[in-house]
Design a protein around this motif. Structure first.
Motif, PDB file in Angstrom:
ATOM      1  N   SER A   1      26.331 -15.874  -3.451  1.00  0.00           N
ATOM      2  CA  SER A   1      25.720 -17.100  -3.687  1.00  0.00           C
ATOM      3  C   SER A   1      25.545 -17.434  -5.130  1.00  0.00           C
ATOM      4  CB  SER A   1      24.187 -17.109  -3.115  1.00  0.00           C
ATOM      5  OG  SER A   1      23.496 -18.252  -3.454  1.00  0.00           O
TER       6      SER A   1
ATOM      7  N   VAL B   1      28.528 -19.604  -1.341  1.00  0.00           N
ATOM      8  CA  VAL B   1      27.817 -20.728  -1.208  1.00  0.00           C
ATOM      9  C   VAL B   1      27.690 -21.090  -2.614  1.00  0.00           C
ATOM     10  CG1 VAL B   1      25.420 -21.644  -0.692  1.00  0.00           C
ATOM     11  CG2 VAL B   1      26.606 -19.797   0.761  1.00  0.00           C
TER      12      VAL B   1
ATOM     13  N   GLU C   1      25.549 -23.881  -4.992  1.00  0.00           N
ATOM     14  CA  GLU C   1      24.193 -25.111  -4.836  1.00  0.00           C
ATOM     15  C   GLU C   1      24.363 -25.855  -6.122  1.00  0.00           C
ATOM     16  OE1 GLU C   1      20.794 -25.865  -6.970  1.00  0.00           O
ATOM     17  OE2 GLU C   1      21.620 -24.040  -7.131  1.00  0.00           O
TER      18      GLU C   1
ATOM     19  N   LEU D   1      26.454 -29.033   3.110  1.00  0.00           N
ATOM     20  CA  LEU D   1      25.041 -29.194   3.660  1.00  0.00           C
ATOM     21  C   LEU D   1      24.575 -29.873   2.547  1.00  0.00           C
ATOM     22  CD1 LEU D   1      24.343 -25.494   4.861  1.00  0.00           C
ATOM     23  CD2 LEU D   1      24.548 -27.614   6.452  1.00  0.00           C
TER      24      LEU D   1
ATOM     25  N   LEU E   1      30.335 -24.530   1.346  1.00  0.00           N
ATOM     26  CA  LEU E   1      30.265 -23.384   1.682  1.00  0.00           C
ATOM     27  C   LEU E   1      31.799 -22.993   1.718  1.00  0.00           C
ATOM     28  CD1 LEU E   1      27.950 -24.122   4.908  1.00  0.00           C
ATOM     29  CD2 LEU E   1      27.342 -23.219   2.703  1.00  0.00           C
TER      30      LEU E   1
ATOM     31  N   THR F   1      17.707 -21.073   1.434  1.00  0.00           N
ATOM     32  CA  THR F   1      18.673 -20.108   1.638  1.00  0.00           C
ATOM     33  C   THR F   1      18.494 -19.082   2.830  1.00  0.00           C
ATOM     34  OG1 THR F   1      17.563 -19.182  -0.077  1.00  0.00           O
ATOM     35  CG2 THR F   1      19.717 -20.102  -0.697  1.00  0.00           C
TER      36      THR F   1
ATOM     37  N   ILE G   1      20.314 -21.070   5.347  1.00  0.00           N
ATOM     38  CA  ILE G   1      21.852 -20.797   5.236  1.00  0.00           C
ATOM     39  C   ILE G   1      22.415 -19.401   5.520  1.00  0.00           C
ATOM     40  CG2 ILE G   1      23.632 -20.313   3.141  1.00  0.00           C
ATOM     41  CD1 ILE G   1      22.241 -22.840   1.822  1.00  0.00           C
TER      42      ILE G   1
END
Length: 277
Positions: free
Chosen positions: A81, A123, A125, A139, A158, A228, A231
């Motif tokens: 992540s 991932v 963000e 997302l 993703l 998260t 996720i």
């Protein structure tokens, strides 16, 4: 490899108990650990890395460069992540503080390149804005989806897996604070800055679901763990379908050797340990 093991700070003793799913996340650009806590609650063990020291980060922590760590060790984790600092692309540097944009590094593409080099699911963000137009918006999550008292839209790309977009829940009312000199009450809090009647530290903590720091800057730069956790629970469905032996990191009790042995970690946290190659 030994130096990396020595640099890994052990986890906090207050972490909430939960069943471990046998997998480990590398939490890059970890900050205070909002993202990491969500993965922890989803059942993952978590190892964080940040170029800045994060004394209140609650999981095993490596003080170092995120991109270098992803490149050198990312393939050994089940999931990675990454939330690169957003100042280069954020709303303020696109508008009010545009002249300051060159002060910040553009880390989005270098981070993605490092992630893709690992061949591991990942991932990324970012907040809505210019950065989110340079990444897939697989997302889009919002605090209202999880019953939080903060809106805080965030975009997630993703890599190597997918999750279905949950319905966006209509917002209920306005955010608390001042507008043009008028004080408004509202369901939501704006978790950034110091002025404008944006809320007290306890109100921010409750709105975000983050109670292990009282620092406004740390809260303002975090994402709610609920995001998260959602996720992580969906990523687990993908990871569980991988062929036996596909995982690179296994969390096991400390033993001699191993790259990420977090000596002194509390009972209940199985320190992630990389098999020696």
């Amino acid at each position: 490899m030994t130096a990396l093991a020595l640099a890994l700070r052990p986890a906090a003793e207050w972490l909430p108990a939960r069943p471990w799913n046998g997998m480990t996340v590398l939490d890059a650009y970890c900050n205070i650990g909002g993202a990491g806590m969500g993965f922890w609650l989803a059942g993952f063990d978590v190892v964080g890395v940040d170029i800045l020291d994060q004394p209140r980060y609650p999981f095993p922590f490596l003080h170092g460069d995120a991109i270098e760590t992803i490149t050198a060790h990312g393939e050994r984790f089940d999931l990675i992540s990454a939330g690169p600092p957003c100042q280069f692309d954020c709303t303020l540097t696109a508008g009010t503080n545009q002249a300051r944009r060159d002060r910040y590094a553009d880390l989005l593409e270098p981070t993605r390149e490092a992630l893709e080099s690992t061949s591991r699911p990942y991932v990324i963000e970012q907040p809505p804005g210019r950065a989110s137009r340079r990444m897939r918006a697989d997302l889009k999550l919002c605090g209202e989806m999880f019953g939080l008292r903060v809106i805080r839209h965030r975009i997630f790309e993703l890599g190597g897996w997918f999750a279905l977009q949950p319905p966006h829940v209509p917002h209920r009312g306005r955010t608390a604070g001042y507008r043009h000199g008028v004080r408004y009450e509202g369901r939501y809090f704006q978790v950034y800055g110091n002025g404008g009647g944006k809320g007290t530290v306890p109100e921010w903590q409750n709105a975000m679901g983050i109670h292990w720091t009282t620092d406004r800057r740390e809260l303002a730069e975090a994402i709610p763990p609920a995001y998260t956790r959602f996720i992580g629970e969906h990523a687990l469905l993908h990871l569980s379908s991988e062929a036996p032996g596909a995982r690179r990191v296994q969390a096991r009790p400390p033993a001699s050797g191993g790259d990420f042995a977090a000596v002194g970690a509390p009972v209940g946290l199985k320190p992630p340990q990389v098999p020696v190659r």
